[in-house]
Motif scaffolding. Sequence first.
Motif, PDB file in Angstrom:
ATOM      1  N   ALA A 170       4.837   7.446   2.996  1.00  0.00           N
ATOM      2  CA  ALA A 170       4.668   8.364   1.866  1.00  0.00           C
ATOM      3  C   ALA A 170       3.761   7.768   0.792  1.00  0.00           C
ATOM      4  N   ALA A 171       3.834   6.468   0.614  1.00  0.00           N
ATOM      5  CA  ALA A 171       2.994   5.789  -0.379  1.00  0.00           C
ATOM      6  C   ALA A 171       1.619   5.432   0.175  1.00  0.00           C
ATOM      7  N   GLY A 172       1.462   5.495   1.491  1.00  0.00           N
ATOM      8  CA  GLY A 172       0.182   5.174   2.110  1.00  0.00           C
ATOM      9  C   GLY A 172      -0.178   3.702   2.057  1.00  0.00           C
ATOM     10  N   GLU A 173       0.830   2.835   1.949  1.00  0.00           N
ATOM     11  CA  GLU A 173       0.582   1.399   1.789  1.00  0.00           C
ATOM     12  C   GLU A 173       0.650   0.690   3.143  1.00  0.00           C
ATOM     13  N   LEU A 174      -0.471   0.203   3.601  1.00  0.00           N
ATOM     14  CA  LEU A 174      -0.523  -0.460   4.904  1.00  0.00           C
ATOM     15  C   LEU A 174      -0.113  -1.937   4.838  1.00  0.00           C
ATOM     16  N   GLU A 175      -0.420  -2.589   3.775  1.00  0.00           N
ATOM     17  CA  GLU A 175      -0.097  -4.016   3.640  1.00  0.00           C
ATOM     18  C   GLU A 175       1.105  -4.204   2.723  1.00  0.00           C
ATOM     19  N   PRO A 176       1.928  -5.230   3.008  1.00  0.00           N
ATOM     20  CA  PRO A 176       1.775  -6.286   4.025  1.00  0.00           C
ATOM     21  C   PRO A 176       2.281  -5.899   5.415  1.00  0.00           C
ATOM     22  N   TRP A 177       2.735  -4.657   5.571  1.00  0.00           N
ATOM     23  CA  TRP A 177       3.284  -4.222   6.867  1.00  0.00           C
ATOM     24  C   TRP A 177       2.318  -4.465   8.012  1.00  0.00           C
ATOM     25  N   LEU A 194       6.811   4.853  18.832  1.00  0.00           N
ATOM     26  CA  LEU A 194       6.095   5.775  17.969  1.00  0.00           C
ATOM     27  C   LEU A 194       7.106   6.846  17.568  1.00  0.00           C
ATOM     28  N   SER A 195       7.910   6.492  16.594  1.00  0.00           N
ATOM     29  CA  SER A 195       9.067   7.314  16.234  1.00  0.00           C
ATOM     30  C   SER A 195       9.377   7.140  14.755  1.00  0.00           C
ATOM     31  N   GLY A 196      10.172   8.063  14.213  1.00  0.00           N
ATOM     32  CA  GLY A 196      10.667   7.908  12.859  1.00  0.00           C
ATOM     33  C   GLY A 196       9.620   7.999  11.769  1.00  0.00           C
ATOM     34  N   MET A 197       8.433   8.441  12.087  1.00  0.00           N
ATOM     35  CA  MET A 197       7.360   8.430  11.096  1.00  0.00           C
ATOM     36  C   MET A 197       7.499   9.555  10.075  1.00  0.00           C
ATOM     37  N   VAL A 198       7.920  10.730  10.524  1.00  0.00           N
ATOM     38  CA  VAL A 198       7.926  11.875   9.608  1.00  0.00           C
ATOM     39  C   VAL A 198       8.934  11.691   8.480  1.00  0.00           C
ATOM     40  N   THR A 199       9.997  10.958   8.734  1.00  0.00           N
ATOM     41  CA  THR A 199      10.987  10.751   7.680  1.00  0.00           C
ATOM     42  C   THR A 199      10.624   9.596   6.754  1.00  0.00           C
ATOM     43  N   GLU A 200       9.572   8.856   7.072  1.00  0.00           N
ATOM     44  CA  GLU A 200       9.029   7.869   6.141  1.00  0.00           C
ATOM     45  C   GLU A 200       7.864   8.456   5.347  1.00  0.00           C
ATOM     46  N   ALA A 201       7.443   9.661   5.728  1.00  0.00           N
ATOM     47  CA  ALA A 201       6.396  10.376   5.002  1.00  0.00           C
ATOM     48  C   ALA A 201       7.039  11.311   3.973  1.00  0.00           C
ATOM     49  N   ASP A 202       6.228  12.084   3.299  1.00  0.00           N
ATOM     50  CA  ASP A 202       6.717  13.113   2.370  1.00  0.00           C
ATOM     51  C   ASP A 202       7.365  14.216   3.201  1.00  0.00           C
ATOM     52  N   TRP A 203       8.681  14.378   3.099  1.00  0.00           N
ATOM     53  CA  TRP A 203       9.395  15.319   3.961  1.00  0.00           C
ATOM     54  C   TRP A 203       8.835  16.733   3.867  1.00  0.00           C
ATOM     55  N   GLU A 204       8.433  17.133   2.693  1.00  0.00           N
ATOM     56  CA  GLU A 204       8.007  18.515   2.490  1.00  0.00           C
ATOM     57  C   GLU A 204       6.526  18.740   2.798  1.00  0.00           C
ATOM     58  N   GLY A 205       5.709  17.733   2.536  1.00  0.00           N
ATOM     59  CA  GLY A 205       4.273  17.991   2.587  1.00  0.00           C
ATOM     60  C   GLY A 205       3.468  17.159   3.566  1.00  0.00           C
ATOM     61  N   GLN A 207       1.370  15.558   6.599  1.00  0.00           N
ATOM     62  CA  GLN A 207       0.415  16.029   7.599  1.00  0.00           C
ATOM     63  C   GLN A 207       0.173  14.906   8.599  1.00  0.00           C
ATOM     64  N   VAL A 208      -0.345  15.256   9.756  1.00  0.00           N
ATOM     65  CA  VAL A 208      -0.623  14.242  10.774  1.00  0.00           C
ATOM     66  C   VAL A 208      -1.563  13.180  10.219  1.00  0.00           C
ATOM     67  N   ALA A 209      -2.462  13.572   9.350  1.00  0.00           N
ATOM     68  CA  ALA A 209      -3.402  12.606   8.756  1.00  0.00           C
ATOM     69  C   ALA A 209      -2.678  11.504   7.988  1.00  0.00           C
ATOM     70  N   ASP A 210      -1.494  11.805   7.441  1.00  0.00           N
ATOM     71  CA  ASP A 210      -0.723  10.794   6.721  1.00  0.00           C
ATOM     72  C   ASP A 210      -0.152   9.753   7.676  1.00  0.00           C
ATOM     73  N   LEU A 211       0.169  10.189   8.882  1.00  0.00           N
ATOM     74  CA  LEU A 211       0.763   9.302   9.875  1.00  0.00           C
ATOM     75  C   LEU A 211      -0.286   8.464  10.609  1.00  0.00           C
ATOM     76  N   ARG A 212      -1.481   8.997  10.701  1.00  0.00           N
ATOM     77  CA  ARG A 212      -2.491   8.421  11.591  1.00  0.00           C
ATOM     78  C   ARG A 212      -2.808   6.944  11.320  1.00  0.00           C
ATOM     79  N   PRO A 213      -3.003   6.519  10.077  1.00  0.00           N
ATOM     80  CA  PRO A 213      -3.340   5.099   9.868  1.00  0.00           C
ATOM     81  C   PRO A 213      -2.266   4.155  10.404  1.00  0.00           C
ATOM     82  N   PHE A 214      -1.018   4.561  10.313  1.00  0.00           N
ATOM     83  CA  PHE A 214       0.080   3.713  10.773  1.00  0.00           C
ATOM     84  C   PHE A 214       0.190   3.750  12.302  1.00  0.00           C
ATOM     85  N   ALA A 215       0.003   4.926  12.873  1.00  0.00           N
ATOM     86  CA  ALA A 215       0.012   5.039  14.333  1.00  0.00           C
ATOM     87  C   ALA A 215      -1.140   4.249  14.944  1.00  0.00           C
TER      88      ALA A 215
END
Length: 279
Positions: A170-177, A194-205, A207-215
């Motif tokens: 949700a914060a879009g923070e890649l580091e230090p992860w 490759l699981s559990g990503m949507v609940t670490e994102a903004d539940w309401e808003g 998009q796949v683009a939010d998940l992509r950098p982490f995937a």
Amino acid sequence: MSRIDAHHHVWDLSVRPHAWLDSAKLAPLRRTFTLDDLAGPAAAAGVEATVLVQVLPDLGETREFLALAAGSELVAGVVGWIDLTAPDVAGTLAALPPGLVGVRHGVQSEPDPAWLNRPDVRRGLAAVAAAGLAYDLLTLPHQLPAAIDTVTALPELTFVLDHLSKPPIAAGELEPWRGRIRELAARPNVYCKLSGMVTEADWEGWQVADLRPFAEVVLEEFGPDRVMFGSDWPVCLLAAGYERVAGAADELCAGLSESERADVFAGTARRAYRLQSRL
């Protein structure tokens, strides 16, 4: 393409309480979820087999899940819970009925970030390895250093990282992860869901683009042959239905080859959990 959902849960609130659901934000999950509830959405997504994963630190739940798996054509294996710090982990594992493919403990809830490094925990993990089972790592990013130490110390044990270790999507923070994931993935005995990503994102808003950098980080660092799809149903329902979660995984893997997608959606789970004999 044959598909395996490598991570889902069920629970029956009439059997035992689930105190973790008491939080107001988890109210949508405060009901019973069964395999029958999962069957329709899973079939619609092309899922032919699943891995049922523990919810509570309760050996009774593990036995119940194994009984469910024995009577189900859908569940190919169970990741259950045992007390890793107990003196006779090997005996406990040997006494369980068939169907167990892995063990998990909710390390994310442990206040000690180095819990995995405890001698009694390591002894228990060694017994899991000796039993031919995998161990699911349910960690948060700040617990990854201890996870790295542990997978390095136990090369004979197959580890499966759940939910990418719950990065701050949700914060879009890649580091230090990202740096810690790179170090963990350098150990060949570790897989990643490759699981559990949507609940670490903004539940309401989200998009796949939010998940992509982490995937992209886990697909690059682990490689598709060590990444597996998991829905995290019904927890995912806080942010998305089963169909949308599966569709997001498809989008995230669209750039992979056919054989690489076959790994993510089935082959990796078969290898990591040794499911071949059950499918």
